[in-house]
Design an enzyme around this catalytic site. Structure first.
Site, PDB file in Angstrom:
ATOM      1  N   GLU A 133      51.373  45.063  48.588  1.00 25.62           N
ATOM      2  CA  GLU A 133      50.186  45.027  47.742  1.00 25.62           C
ATOM      3  C   GLU A 133      50.563  45.290  46.279  1.00 25.62           C
ATOM      4  O   GLU A 133      51.340  46.197  45.989  1.00 25.62           O
ATOM      5  CB  GLU A 133      49.197  46.090  48.226  1.00 25.62           C
ATOM      6  CG  GLU A 133      47.923  46.200  47.415  1.00 25.62           C
ATOM      7  CD  GLU A 133      47.057  47.369  47.862  1.00 25.62           C
ATOM      8  OE1 GLU A 133      45.878  47.402  47.485  1.00 25.62           O
ATOM      9  OE2 GLU A 133      47.564  48.249  48.603  1.00 25.62           O
ATOM     10  N   LYS A 184      40.833  40.813  48.482  1.00 25.71           N
ATOM     11  CA  LYS A 184      40.452  41.949  49.317  1.00 25.71           C
ATOM     12  C   LYS A 184      38.933  42.038  49.414  1.00 25.71           C
ATOM     13  O   LYS A 184      38.224  41.979  48.403  1.00 25.71           O
ATOM     14  CB  LYS A 184      41.038  43.238  48.738  1.00 25.71           C
ATOM     15  CG  LYS A 184      40.833  44.465  49.624  1.00 25.71           C
ATOM     16  CD  LYS A 184      41.519  45.677  49.021  1.00 25.71           C
ATOM     17  CE  LYS A 184      41.365  46.896  49.919  1.00 25.71           C
ATOM     18  NZ  LYS A 184      42.013  48.091  49.340  1.00 25.71           N
ATOM     19  N   CYS A 221      45.749  46.621  52.267  1.00 28.65           N
ATOM     20  CA  CYS A 221      45.589  48.075  52.255  1.00 28.65           C
ATOM     21  C   CYS A 221      44.835  48.544  53.501  1.00 28.65           C
ATOM     22  O   CYS A 221      45.176  48.170  54.610  1.00 28.65           O
ATOM     23  CB  CYS A 221      44.913  48.517  50.961  1.00 28.65           C
ATOM     24  SG  CYS A 221      44.944  50.301  50.672  1.00 28.65           S
TER      25      CYS A 221
END
Length: 564
Positions: free
Chosen positions: A310, A388, A441
């Site tokens: 990430e 995301k 994440c």
């Protein structure tokens, strides 16, 4: 068996119950504080049974202590009954607060990355979040007290009902206010591969219910001197063990992958979070990441896909910052678009790169920033991306963002306006690559974000994360263990690239194939493991959990009522 019950009863009464009954709230708090020792990275499963069983016993004892009165026939109890409900709610809250205060204490590490700015907020974070999450337990225990008074449940039914209500409260915790299904009760079991496989059938909430029911029955066995409760409490984990052994040892063979044998290299650059976005160190960080990649390609020259974590590069890499040219130079087999156009027929095609990155869009309403996964060709062409969807509250955005920013507050990433959420369940692919589902994440801890229909079912999950916020605490270990469950639930392998660790690879049964240590730079390469046919959970979601809950409710309701 009678002798075993007698020994359990004596130990339970003398060393656990007698001191706990005098101070139940303190006992519940201490039990909660100890409970995370059953979770990764400690794996002390007996602690789960002792802590949970103790609090269940105290709750049942309080709930059934006084004889039924005339007011118990009404929906709302009298003053004495309400006092009992408050005692139970406080007991449950103490248990919940304790387990989240100790099990999620690693959150405080994030506020120390820039302590000069955020140290003031650390006490609020490490106490406020556990206090709020503890309310879910408080509600479950209060509803339990109301049900016990209203329906006059006997001892065994009361234990089973409490396990059911706590499981339902955990389901609510995973969904209410964006949800946080962290350290669910199943982690006592799921930390062990040979107890984790039932999540492929009934998911994390179903296995949480089984784990809670097992603890409740084992607590009820010495308290009620019932052999059936003892057999049931031992039988549930034994059944999970037998099923897991059956699954893991070849009884169910994997289905062939769409692109079996794809060679993948995962890079863990280990960039310190405090230094990562320092402009003076930007070139140094980029150089280190490319050197680690070159090292991986040196040992695995047949790599077809490179994975970075990430926000791997501290720059807006899709805005002409020179990243595309640097990438093409680092992968010299193809350095121009003409060769890339012939990629399909080449005998030695350039590998692709899948990396986490920040991107921005500017429109009439201003500039929006996204935490993205980007797929690049070896010639430096951006082929696909996904953003995301499930953002971290107070980390990537603030609730009531404009108001809180107006009074001087900001999230940990210090990005004005916060990040924006992208579409849910994006899938990336390209020529020679299978369908890949990025989980950025902590998206990897949410089962519904890994749920895909047959038309969009991926061949692999790619978890891009940056646990560098949490240092060498036990938070990254917990994150890794929960990410692994997505592979088991769906029957799809999972590859994980983490900035500071732990990067890892799991097959479709959750078996660990590779792993890099925490807080160390490194790379590993492996062929992509095959996916399985869709699991029962992949097809039916939480319906298995709902069916188990309904059956347990019928059992509780069918037990004879206590008489005044």
């Amino acid at each position: 068996m009678s002798a075993a019950l007698t020994v359990m009863n004596r130990f339970w009464t003398r060393y656990v119950l007698t001191p706990s009954v005098r101070h139940p709230a303190w006992a519940a708090l201490l039990a909660g504080l100890a409970l995370p020792l059953a979770y990764p990275p400690f794996y002390l499963l007996p602690v789960f049974y002792l802590a949970t069983g103790l609090v269940f016993y105290l709750a049942v004892r309080i709930g059934t202590a006084a004889p039924p009165t005339a007011s118990d026939t009404t929906l709302w109890p009298d003053a004495e009954g309400r006092k009992k409900l408050w005692r139970l709610a406080f007991l449950g809250w103490c248990f919940g607060f304790g387990q989240f205060a100790s099990g999620m204490a690693w959150i405080g590490e994030a506020f120390l990355v820039e302590a000069e700015l955020f140290l003031w907020a650390l006490p609020f974070a490490v106490t406020g979040l556990p206090a709020g999450l503890g309310l879910f337990h408080a509600l479950a225990f209060a509803v339990f007290g109301l049900a016990v008074q209203r329906f006059r449940l006997p001892g065994l039914a009361a234990f089973c009902l409490l396990a059911l209500l706590v499981a339902l409260s955990e389901y609510a915790r995973g969904h209410v206010l964006t949800g946080l299904p962290w350290n669910l009760p199943l982690m006592g079991w799921a930390g062990w591969l040979y107890l984790a496989q039932p999540v492929a059938l009934i998911g994390i909430y179903g296995v949480s219910l089984l784990a809670l029911l097992s603890a409740a029955l084992l607590a009820a066995a010495p308290a009620l001197s019932q052999r059936g409760a003892l057999w049931g409490g031992l039988g549930l984990p034994l059944a999970a063990l037998v099923y897991s052994s059956f699954v893991l040892h070849g009884a169910m063979t994997p289905a062939p992958s769409i692109k079996a044998g794809l060679k993948v290299t995962v890079v863990q650059p280990n960039l310190a979070q405090r230094e990562k976005w320092d402009p003076a160190l930007q070139a140094q960080h980029i150089e280190k990441t490319f050197k680690m990649t070159a090292l991986g390609l040196q040992y695995a020259p047949d790599t077809q896909l490179i994975i970075w974590p990430e926000t791997a590069i501290p720059a807006l890499i899709d805005e002409g910052t020179g990243f595309a040219e640097r990438l093409a130079a680092a992968l010299p087999r193809f350095q121009d678009s003409e060769k890339e156009a012939d990629n399909k027929t080449s005998l030695n095609p350039a590998p692709y790169l899948l990396t986490g990155a920040i991107r921005r869009e500017t429109g009439l309403n201003g500039t929006a920033y996204f935490n993205s996964a980007m797929l690049w060709s070896g010639a430096g062409m951006l082929l696909a991306r996904s953003d995301k969807h499930h953002l971290v509250p107070f980390g990537e955005y603030l609730p009531l963002q404009n108001f809180l920013e107006a009074i001087g507050l900001e999230q940990l990433t210090r990005l004005r306006g916060g990040y924006s959420a992208g579409p849910q369940k994006a899938v990336l692919t390209a020529a020679r690559l299978p369908r890949m589902a990025p989980l950025i994440c902590y998206e990897a801890v949410f089962p519904h974000l890994a749920q895909h229909g047959d038309a969009t079912r991926p061949a692999v999950f790619i978890n891009l994360t940056n646990d560098g916020w949490f240092g060498k605490s036990f938070g990254p270990y917990q994150h890794l263990a929960q990410a692994r469950l997505r592979a088991i639930e769906q029957g799809i392998p999972l590859l994980r690239a983490a900035n500071t660790g732990m990067s890892a690879a799991f097959d479709a049964r959750g078996r660990q194939l590779e792993r890099l240590p925490l807080a160390e730079a490194g790379v590993f390469s492996l062929p992509l493991p095959p996916a399985l046919a869709p699991t029962f959970y992949a097809r039916h979601g939480d319906r298995g959990f709902a069916a188990l809950a309904f059956l347990l409710l019928i059992f509780v309701w069918a037990k004879p009522r206590r008489r005044p």
